[in-house]
Design a protein around this motif. Structure first.
Motif, PDB file in Angstrom:
ATOM      1  N   ARG A  94      97.882  10.374 -30.441  1.00 14.69           N
ATOM      2  CA  ARG A  94      98.592   9.828 -31.604  1.00 14.69           C
ATOM      3  C   ARG A  94     100.105   9.813 -31.419  1.00 14.69           C
ATOM      4  NH1 ARG A  94      94.188   9.586 -35.137  1.00 14.69           N
ATOM      5  NH2 ARG A  94      92.744  11.327 -34.916  1.00 14.69           N
ATOM      6  N   HIS A 138      93.257  15.049 -41.045  1.00 14.72           N
ATOM      7  CA  HIS A 138      92.313  13.962 -41.302  1.00 14.72           C
ATOM      8  C   HIS A 138      91.095  14.476 -42.079  1.00 14.72           C
ATOM      9  CE1 HIS A 138      94.462  11.115 -38.702  1.00 14.72           C
ATOM     10  NE2 HIS A 138      94.675  12.151 -37.918  1.00 14.72           N
ATOM     11  N   GLU A 184      88.937  15.700 -31.516  1.00 20.02           N
ATOM     12  CA  GLU A 184      89.739  14.589 -31.022  1.00 20.02           C
ATOM     13  C   GLU A 184      89.346  14.171 -29.612  1.00 20.02           C
ATOM     14  OE1 GLU A 184      94.478  13.674 -30.399  1.00 20.02           O
ATOM     15  OE2 GLU A 184      93.869  14.858 -32.148  1.00 20.02           O
ATOM     16  N   CYS A 232      86.357  11.031 -30.234  1.00 23.62           N
ATOM     17  CA  CYS A 232      86.995   9.854 -29.635  1.00 23.62           C
ATOM     18  C   CYS A 232      85.918   8.932 -29.060  1.00 23.62           C
ATOM     19  CB  CYS A 232      87.956  10.304 -28.539  1.00 23.62           C
ATOM     20  SG  CYS A 232      88.798   8.957 -27.696  1.00 23.62           S
ATOM     21  N   GLU A 242      94.839   4.525 -32.396  1.00 21.03           N
ATOM     22  CA  GLU A 242      94.313   4.878 -33.706  1.00 21.03           C
ATOM     23  C   GLU A 242      92.897   4.345 -33.921  1.00 21.03           C
ATOM     24  OE1 GLU A 242      95.351   6.869 -35.967  1.00 21.03           O
ATOM     25  OE2 GLU A 242      97.287   7.353 -35.073  1.00 21.03           O
ATOM     26  N   GLN A 243      92.575   3.241 -33.254  1.00 25.65           N
ATOM     27  CA  GLN A 243      91.237   2.671 -33.407  1.00 25.65           C
ATOM     28  C   GLN A 243      90.161   3.515 -32.733  1.00 25.65           C
ATOM     29  OE1 GLN A 243      90.871  -1.496 -32.405  1.00 25.65           O
ATOM     30  NE2 GLN A 243      92.838  -2.007 -33.335  1.00 25.65           N
ATOM     31  N   SER A 246      89.297   9.217 -37.283  1.00 21.03           N
ATOM     32  CA  SER A 246      90.262   9.089 -38.375  1.00 21.03           C
ATOM     33  C   SER A 246      89.646   9.569 -39.678  1.00 21.03           C
ATOM     34  CB  SER A 246      90.686   7.621 -38.529  1.00 21.03           C
ATOM     35  OG  SER A 246      89.574   6.836 -38.939  1.00 21.03           O
ATOM     36  N   THR A 247      90.450   9.542 -40.722  1.00 19.60           N
ATOM     37  CA  THR A 247      89.934   9.860 -42.056  1.00 19.60           C
ATOM     38  C   THR A 247      88.775   8.946 -42.422  1.00 19.60           C
ATOM     39  OG1 THR A 247      92.110  10.654 -42.755  1.00 19.60           O
ATOM     40  CG2 THR A 247      90.555  10.033 -44.493  1.00 19.60           C
ATOM     41  N   ASP A 248      88.918   7.668 -42.136  1.00 19.81           N
ATOM     42  CA  ASP A 248      87.864   6.708 -42.486  1.00 19.81           C
ATOM     43  C   ASP A 248      86.567   6.982 -41.732  1.00 19.81           C
ATOM     44  OD1 ASP A 248      89.442   5.356 -44.305  1.00 19.81           O
ATOM     45  OD2 ASP A 248      90.132   3.863 -42.857  1.00 19.81           O
ATOM     46  N   THR A 249      86.667   7.306 -40.440  1.00 14.40           N
ATOM     47  CA  THR A 249      85.438   7.566 -39.682  1.00 14.40           C
ATOM     48  C   THR A 249      84.756   8.843 -40.161  1.00 14.40           C
ATOM     49  OG1 THR A 249      86.726   8.615 -37.912  1.00 14.40           O
ATOM     50  CG2 THR A 249      86.163   6.305 -37.626  1.00 14.40           C
TER      51      THR A 249
END
Length: 341
Positions: A124, A229, A276, A308, A321-322, A326-329
Protein backbone atom coordinates in the motif's frame (compact mmCIF):
# COMPACT_ATOMS: atom_id res chain seq x y z
CA UNK A 1 6.16 15.20 23.64
CA UNK A 2 6.10 17.13 20.36
CA UNK A 3 3.16 16.30 18.04
CA UNK A 4 5.55 15.07 15.34
CA UNK A 5 7.13 12.64 17.82
CA UNK A 6 3.92 10.80 18.74
CA UNK A 7 4.01 8.35 15.86
CA UNK A 8 4.70 4.66 16.26
CA UNK A 9 8.11 4.99 14.59
CA UNK A 10 9.17 7.43 17.31
CA UNK A 11 7.89 5.14 20.06
CA UNK A 12 9.95 2.26 18.66
CA UNK A 13 12.99 4.53 18.49
CA UNK A 14 12.56 5.63 22.10
CA UNK A 15 12.12 2.04 23.24
CA UNK A 16 15.34 0.98 21.49
CA UNK A 17 17.16 3.99 22.94
CA UNK A 18 16.12 3.12 26.50
CA UNK A 19 16.98 -0.55 26.07
CA UNK A 20 20.43 0.25 24.68
CA UNK A 21 20.99 2.72 27.50
CA UNK A 22 20.23 0.07 30.11
CA UNK A 23 22.24 -2.86 28.75
CA UNK A 24 25.63 -2.60 27.07
CA UNK A 25 25.19 -6.04 25.52
CA UNK A 26 22.61 -4.68 23.06
CA UNK A 27 23.98 -4.03 19.56
CA UNK A 28 22.29 -2.69 16.42
CA UNK A 29 23.34 -4.25 13.12
CA UNK A 30 22.01 -3.39 9.67
CA UNK A 31 22.29 -1.34 6.50
CA UNK A 32 22.52 2.48 6.58
CA UNK A 33 21.86 2.73 10.30
CA UNK A 34 24.38 5.50 10.99
CA UNK A 35 23.28 9.11 11.42
CA UNK A 36 22.18 11.25 9.76
CA UNK A 37 20.31 8.56 7.77
CA UNK A 38 19.20 6.37 10.66
CA UNK A 39 17.75 3.53 8.60
CA UNK A 40 15.34 3.55 5.67
CA UNK A 41 12.34 4.26 7.92
CA UNK A 42 14.28 6.26 10.56
CA UNK A 43 13.58 3.76 13.33
CA UNK A 44 17.24 3.84 14.45
CA UNK A 45 17.78 7.57 13.95
CA UNK A 46 20.03 9.01 16.66
CA UNK A 47 21.21 5.68 18.05
CA UNK A 48 24.63 5.76 16.39
CA UNK A 49 25.24 9.23 17.84
CA UNK A 50 24.35 8.11 21.37
CA UNK A 51 25.97 4.67 21.16
CA UNK A 52 28.71 5.01 18.50
CA UNK A 53 30.46 1.76 19.43
CA UNK A 54 27.30 -0.35 19.36
CA UNK A 55 25.55 0.61 16.13
CA UNK A 56 27.13 -1.14 13.16
CA UNK A 57 26.28 -0.37 9.56
CA UNK A 58 26.98 -3.22 7.14
CA UNK A 59 27.45 -4.04 3.48
CA UNK A 60 24.35 -5.10 1.55
CA UNK A 61 24.25 -8.68 2.79
CA UNK A 62 21.34 -9.84 4.91
CA UNK A 63 23.03 -13.21 5.37
CA UNK A 64 26.05 -11.44 6.85
CA UNK A 65 23.87 -9.25 9.10
CA UNK A 66 22.09 -12.22 10.67
CA UNK A 67 25.21 -14.40 10.64
CA UNK A 68 27.33 -11.84 12.48
CA UNK A 69 24.50 -11.20 14.93
CA UNK A 70 24.18 -14.94 15.59
CA UNK A 71 27.88 -15.16 16.40
CA UNK A 72 27.63 -12.15 18.69
CA UNK A 73 24.61 -13.67 20.46
CA UNK A 74 26.51 -16.91 21.07
CA UNK A 75 29.27 -14.82 22.70
CA UNK A 76 26.84 -13.24 25.16
CA UNK A 77 25.72 -10.12 23.32
CA UNK A 78 22.08 -9.25 22.54
CA UNK A 79 22.11 -8.09 18.92
CA UNK A 80 19.20 -6.46 17.12
CA UNK A 81 19.21 -6.85 13.33
CA UNK A 82 17.38 -4.42 11.08
CA UNK A 83 16.48 -5.90 7.71
CA UNK A 84 15.68 -2.84 5.59
CA UNK A 85 12.71 -4.45 3.83
CA UNK A 86 11.05 -7.70 4.85
CA UNK A 87 11.31 -8.87 1.26
CA UNK A 88 15.07 -9.32 1.83
CA UNK A 89 14.61 -11.82 4.66
CA UNK A 90 14.92 -14.58 2.09
CA UNK A 91 18.61 -13.77 1.82
CA UNK A 92 19.01 -14.54 5.53
CA UNK A 93 16.80 -17.64 5.54
CA UNK A 94 19.66 -20.11 5.89
CA UNK A 95 21.16 -18.22 8.82
CA UNK A 96 17.77 -18.19 10.59
CA UNK A 97 16.67 -21.75 9.77
CA UNK A 98 19.98 -23.62 10.03
CA UNK A 99 22.01 -21.58 12.49
CA UNK A 100 20.37 -19.07 14.87
CA UNK A 101 17.39 -21.27 15.72
CA UNK A 102 19.30 -24.56 15.71
CA UNK A 103 21.90 -23.81 18.40
CA UNK A 104 19.55 -23.68 21.41
CA UNK A 105 17.64 -26.74 20.14
CA UNK A 106 20.76 -28.85 19.51
CA UNK A 107 22.08 -28.18 23.00
CA UNK A 108 18.83 -28.68 24.96
CA UNK A 109 18.38 -24.93 25.52
CA UNK A 110 21.66 -24.78 27.46
CA UNK A 111 23.09 -22.52 24.76
CA UNK A 112 21.21 -19.27 24.18
CA UNK A 113 21.02 -17.33 20.95
CA UNK A 114 19.20 -14.09 21.88
CA UNK A 115 19.05 -12.50 18.46
CA UNK A 116 16.20 -10.14 17.55
CA UNK A 117 15.41 -9.51 13.88
CA UNK A 118 13.04 -6.64 13.13
CA UNK A 119 11.83 -5.72 9.67
CA UNK A 120 9.08 -3.74 7.90
CA UNK A 121 6.53 -5.70 5.88
CA UNK A 122 3.52 -4.90 3.76
CA UNK A 123 2.31 -2.92 0.77
CA UNK A 124 0.00 0.00 0.00
CA UNK A 125 2.92 2.36 -0.62
CA UNK A 126 3.55 1.61 -4.29
CA UNK A 127 7.01 0.15 -3.69
CA UNK A 128 6.59 -2.64 -6.23
CA UNK A 129 7.02 -6.41 -6.38
CA UNK A 130 10.20 -6.79 -4.27
CA UNK A 131 9.61 -4.13 -1.60
CA UNK A 132 5.93 -4.64 -0.73
CA UNK A 133 5.43 -8.29 0.16
CA UNK A 134 4.26 -9.87 3.39
CA UNK A 135 6.52 -12.90 3.71
CA UNK A 136 6.07 -13.82 7.36
CA UNK A 137 4.29 -17.04 6.37
CA UNK A 138 7.65 -18.47 5.31
CA UNK A 139 9.02 -18.04 8.84
CA UNK A 140 6.13 -19.04 11.10
CA UNK A 141 6.50 -22.62 12.18
CA UNK A 142 10.31 -22.66 12.12
CA UNK A 143 11.23 -24.58 15.28
CA UNK A 144 12.81 -22.30 17.85
CA UNK A 145 11.74 -19.04 16.21
CA UNK A 146 9.12 -16.76 17.71
CA UNK A 147 7.36 -14.53 15.19
CA UNK A 148 5.46 -11.51 16.51
CA UNK A 149 3.68 -8.63 14.78
CA UNK A 150 3.64 -5.15 16.27
CA UNK A 151 0.24 -3.43 16.34
CA UNK A 152 -1.03 -0.08 17.59
CA UNK A 153 -2.68 -1.49 20.72
CA UNK A 154 0.57 -3.13 21.87
CA UNK A 155 2.65 -1.50 24.66
CA UNK A 156 5.70 -0.74 22.52
CA UNK A 157 8.55 -0.69 25.01
CA UNK A 158 7.45 -3.85 26.82
CA UNK A 159 7.13 -5.60 23.47
CA UNK A 160 10.72 -4.85 22.40
CA UNK A 161 12.19 -5.22 25.88
CA UNK A 162 10.88 -8.76 26.11
CA UNK A 163 12.30 -9.80 22.74
CA UNK A 164 15.70 -8.13 23.20
CA UNK A 165 16.45 -8.59 26.90
CA UNK A 166 14.20 -11.31 28.28
CA UNK A 167 14.38 -14.09 25.68
CA UNK A 168 17.33 -16.36 24.97
CA UNK A 169 15.97 -17.66 21.66
CA UNK A 170 15.68 -15.94 18.27
CA UNK A 171 12.80 -13.55 17.66
CA UNK A 172 11.44 -12.13 14.40
CA UNK A 173 9.42 -8.93 14.76
CA UNK A 174 7.18 -7.81 11.90
CA UNK A 175 6.55 -4.05 11.67
CA UNK A 176 3.98 -2.94 9.12
CA UNK A 177 5.14 0.07 7.08
CA UNK A 178 1.81 1.88 7.21
CA UNK A 179 1.76 1.77 11.02
CA UNK A 180 5.05 3.68 11.29
CA UNK A 181 3.11 6.86 10.48
CA UNK A 182 0.22 6.19 12.89
CA UNK A 183 -0.13 6.99 16.57
CA UNK A 184 0.07 4.15 19.13
CA UNK A 185 -3.09 3.18 20.98
CA UNK A 186 -1.37 1.15 23.67
CA UNK A 187 -3.22 2.68 26.64
CA UNK A 188 -6.73 3.31 25.30
CA UNK A 189 -9.77 1.49 26.66
CA UNK A 190 -11.88 2.74 23.77
CA UNK A 191 -10.95 3.49 20.18
CA UNK A 192 -13.72 5.55 18.64
CA UNK A 193 -16.86 3.48 19.16
CA UNK A 194 -14.87 0.30 19.82
CA UNK A 195 -14.28 -1.07 23.28
CA UNK A 196 -10.75 -2.46 23.62
CA UNK A 197 -9.49 -5.25 25.81
CA UNK A 198 -6.09 -6.85 25.78
CA UNK A 199 -5.00 -10.45 26.29
CA UNK A 200 -1.46 -11.20 27.45
CA UNK A 201 1.32 -9.15 28.99
CA UNK A 202 4.34 -8.09 26.94
CA UNK A 203 2.98 -9.59 23.70
CA UNK A 204 -0.64 -8.54 23.52
CA UNK A 205 -3.58 -9.74 21.44
CA UNK A 206 -6.08 -6.87 21.23
CA UNK A 207 -9.80 -7.57 20.98
CA UNK A 208 -12.21 -4.84 19.88
CA UNK A 209 -16.00 -4.73 19.82
CA UNK A 210 -18.71 -2.23 18.94
CA UNK A 211 -21.25 -4.02 21.12
CA UNK A 212 -19.26 -4.37 24.35
CA UNK A 213 -18.47 -7.99 23.48
CA UNK A 214 -22.12 -9.06 23.48
CA UNK A 215 -24.44 -10.39 20.76
CA UNK A 216 -21.61 -10.78 18.22
CA UNK A 217 -22.13 -13.03 15.22
CA UNK A 218 -18.66 -13.23 13.66
CA UNK A 219 -15.01 -12.92 14.74
CA UNK A 220 -12.50 -11.17 12.46
CA UNK A 221 -8.89 -12.24 13.10
CA UNK A 222 -6.03 -10.22 11.68
CA UNK A 223 -2.66 -8.60 12.39
CA UNK A 224 -0.45 -5.74 11.24
CA UNK A 225 -1.60 -3.66 8.30
CA UNK A 226 -4.99 -5.33 7.95
CA UNK A 227 -6.18 -4.05 11.33
CA UNK A 228 -7.77 -0.82 10.12
CA UNK A 229 -9.54 -2.60 7.26
CA UNK A 230 -11.06 -5.14 9.66
CA UNK A 231 -12.18 -2.41 12.05
CA UNK A 232 -13.81 -0.43 9.25
CA UNK A 233 -15.47 -3.60 7.96
CA UNK A 234 -16.83 -4.31 11.45
CA UNK A 235 -18.22 -0.77 11.66
CA UNK A 236 -19.91 -0.94 8.25
CA UNK A 237 -21.29 -4.42 8.87
CA UNK A 238 -22.99 -3.23 12.04
CA UNK A 239 -24.34 0.02 10.58
CA UNK A 240 -25.38 -1.28 7.17
CA UNK A 241 -26.34 -4.90 7.83
CA UNK A 242 -26.78 -5.16 11.60
CA UNK A 243 -24.09 -7.85 11.79
CA UNK A 244 -22.13 -7.46 15.03
CA UNK A 245 -18.53 -8.65 15.07
CA UNK A 246 -15.48 -8.64 17.29
CA UNK A 247 -12.02 -7.98 15.86
CA UNK A 248 -9.01 -9.83 17.25
CA UNK A 249 -5.60 -8.30 16.42
CA UNK A 250 -2.84 -10.87 16.90
CA UNK A 251 0.47 -9.96 18.51
CA UNK A 252 2.06 -13.41 18.33
CA UNK A 253 1.90 -15.27 15.03
CA UNK A 254 4.04 -18.27 15.93
CA UNK A 255 4.07 -20.39 17.99
CA UNK A 256 0.27 -20.30 17.99
CA UNK A 257 -1.31 -19.60 21.37
CA UNK A 258 -5.00 -20.38 21.08
CA UNK A 259 -6.56 -19.58 24.44
CA UNK A 260 -7.72 -15.97 23.93
CA UNK A 261 -8.38 -16.45 20.22
CA UNK A 262 -10.42 -19.61 20.69
CA UNK A 263 -12.49 -17.97 23.43
CA UNK A 264 -13.30 -15.00 21.18
CA UNK A 265 -14.24 -17.31 18.31
CA UNK A 266 -16.32 -19.63 20.49
CA UNK A 267 -18.64 -16.75 21.38
CA UNK A 268 -19.59 -16.23 17.75
CA UNK A 269 -19.07 -19.59 16.04
CA UNK A 270 -18.13 -17.84 12.80
CA UNK A 271 -14.56 -16.86 11.95
CA UNK A 272 -12.90 -14.85 9.19
CA UNK A 273 -9.10 -14.52 9.01
CA UNK A 274 -7.59 -11.63 7.03
CA UNK A 275 -3.92 -11.39 6.05
CA UNK A 276 -2.03 -9.17 3.63
CA UNK A 277 0.22 -11.92 2.29
CA UNK A 278 -0.80 -14.54 -0.24
CA UNK A 279 -3.27 -17.07 1.11
CA UNK A 280 -1.91 -20.46 0.03
CA UNK A 281 -0.13 -22.18 2.94
CA UNK A 282 -0.44 -18.89 4.81
CA UNK A 283 -0.89 -17.56 8.33
CA UNK A 284 -4.65 -17.96 8.01
CA UNK A 285 -4.28 -21.60 6.95
CA UNK A 286 -2.56 -22.64 10.16
CA UNK A 287 -4.78 -20.57 12.42
CA UNK A 288 -7.87 -21.97 10.68
CA UNK A 289 -6.62 -25.53 11.10
CA UNK A 290 -5.85 -25.13 14.79
CA UNK A 291 -9.06 -23.24 15.54
CA UNK A 292 -11.10 -25.89 13.76
CA UNK A 293 -9.54 -28.57 15.96
CA UNK A 294 -10.06 -26.51 19.11
CA UNK A 295 -13.64 -25.45 18.32
CA UNK A 296 -14.99 -28.51 16.53
CA UNK A 297 -18.69 -28.67 17.30
CA UNK A 298 -18.90 -24.97 18.19
CA UNK A 299 -18.35 -23.55 14.71
CA UNK A 300 -21.53 -22.63 12.84
CA UNK A 301 -19.80 -22.46 9.44
CA UNK A 302 -16.40 -23.27 7.92
CA UNK A 303 -13.71 -20.69 8.70
CA UNK A 304 -13.27 -18.18 5.87
CA UNK A 305 -10.02 -16.47 4.79
CA UNK A 306 -9.13 -13.40 2.73
CA UNK A 307 -5.63 -12.63 1.46
CA UNK A 308 -3.70 -11.08 -1.42
CA UNK A 309 -5.00 -12.39 -4.74
CA UNK A 310 -1.92 -11.71 -6.90
CA UNK A 311 1.35 -13.67 -6.88
CA UNK A 312 3.27 -10.46 -7.67
CA UNK A 313 2.35 -7.04 -6.32
CA UNK A 314 2.19 -4.28 -8.96
CA UNK A 315 3.90 -0.89 -8.69
CA UNK A 316 0.70 0.98 -9.46
CA UNK A 317 -1.06 2.06 -6.27
CA UNK A 318 -4.45 1.60 -7.94
CA UNK A 319 -3.63 -1.95 -9.05
CA UNK A 320 -2.07 -2.71 -5.68
CA UNK A 321 -5.32 -1.81 -3.95
CA UNK A 322 -7.21 -4.15 -6.27
CA UNK A 323 -5.20 -7.24 -5.32
CA UNK A 324 -4.62 -6.60 -1.61
CA UNK A 325 -7.50 -7.50 0.71
CA UNK A 326 -9.66 -4.49 1.52
CA UNK A 327 -12.60 -3.47 3.66
CA UNK A 328 -14.94 -4.41 0.83
CA UNK A 329 -13.46 -7.89 0.37
CA UNK A 330 -13.74 -8.52 4.11
CA UNK A 331 -17.40 -7.46 4.06
CA UNK A 332 -18.12 -9.70 1.07
CA UNK A 333 -16.43 -12.63 2.80
CA UNK A 334 -18.49 -12.07 5.95
CA UNK A 335 -21.67 -12.01 3.86
CA UNK A 336 -20.65 -15.36 2.34
CA UNK A 337 -19.85 -16.69 5.80
CA UNK A 338 -23.25 -15.68 7.14
CA UNK A 339 -25.03 -17.26 4.19
CA UNK A 340 -23.35 -20.62 4.84
CA UNK A 341 -24.71 -20.98 8.35
Amino acid sequence: MKPQERLLVHHINRALTRIMGEDERVLMIGEDLLDPYGGAFKVTKGLSTQFPQRVHTTPISEAAIVGVATGAALRGMRPVCEIMFGDFLGLAFDQILNHATKYPLMYAQEVGCPITIRTPMGGRRGYGPTHSQSLEKFFVGIPGLEVTALHRFQPVEAFYRRAILQRDQPSLIIENKIMYGQEPLDTVARYGDFQVRRHGQDVVDAELSLTDFAHEEVTLITYGGMTDHCLEAARRLLLDEEIASNVLVLGRLSPVQLEATAAACARTGRVLIAEEGTGAWGIGSEWAAQLTDALWGKLKAPIQRVACTAPVLPNSRALEEQVLPSTDTIIQAVQTLMSRT
